[in-house]
Design a protein around this motif. Structure first.
Motif, PDB file in Angstrom:
ATOM      1  N   ASN A 230      30.312  44.753  34.922  1.00 17.55           N
ATOM      2  CA  ASN A 230      30.181  43.334  34.773  1.00 17.55           C
ATOM      3  C   ASN A 230      29.803  43.060  33.558  1.00 17.55           C
ATOM      4  OD1 ASN A 230      29.943  40.628  35.756  1.00 17.55           O
ATOM      5  ND2 ASN A 230      27.570  40.837  36.083  1.00 17.55           N
TER       6      ASN A 230
ATOM      7  N   ASP B  43      35.470  44.060  32.956  1.00 17.87           N
ATOM      8  CA  ASP B  43      34.807  45.186  33.734  1.00 17.87           C
ATOM      9  C   ASP B  43      34.213  46.224  32.707  1.00 17.87           C
ATOM     10  OD1 ASP B  43      37.245  46.060  32.744  1.00 17.87           O
ATOM     11  OD2 ASP B  43      37.990  46.646  34.775  1.00 17.87           O
TER      12      ASP B  43
ATOM     13  N   VAL C 280      34.904  37.266  30.771  1.00 20.96           N
ATOM     14  CA  VAL C 280      34.569  38.081  31.800  1.00 20.96           C
ATOM     15  C   VAL C 280      35.390  39.305  31.753  1.00 20.96           C
ATOM     16  CG1 VAL C 280      34.273  38.476  34.431  1.00 20.96           C
ATOM     17  CG2 VAL C 280      33.728  36.337  33.164  1.00 20.96           C
TER      18      VAL C 280
END
Length: 109
Positions: free
Chosen positions: A70, A41, A39
């Motif tokens: 995301n 940004d 994960v």
């Protein structure tokens, strides 16, 4: 695949200068068939190139989410797949993913 075969890795919580080394270390600790759910940004396109150079097809790359702010990528260990030929690991360890304006800083001091 069982749920316990998916291991989360939130790159947003890792200091920028350590991210790529931490990601490579995490990938190398996985067993065949396991998945690291990454994960972030920003979309780490140069990092993906480094992973492909370093591991070839032995690490599968599959976007789960790819929208601004995301990014979720599943990295699957596929030890039966052929590795990249003729590319030294050190060559893949250079560069910076840029961070889409945020700056990854992985190669800065």
């Amino acid at each position: 695949m069982f749920q316990n075969d998916v291991h989360p890795f939130d790159a947003r919580g890792v200091a920028k200068r350590f991210r790529h080394a931490a990601i490579f270390g995490a990938l190398e600790s996985l067993e065949d068939g396991e998945v690291m759910r990454f994960v972030n940004d920003h979309d780490p396109v140069p990092l993906l190139g480094q992973i492909q150079q370093r591991y070839g097809n032995q690490v599968g790359i599959n976007y789960v989410a790819r929208e601004p702010g995301n990014i979720v990528i599943d990295f699957t260990i596929q030890l039966g797949a052929p590795a990249a030929a003729g590319i030294p690991a050190a060559a893949a360890a250079t560069g910076s993913c840029g961070g889409g304006g945020h700056g990854c800083g992985c190669s800065s001091s």
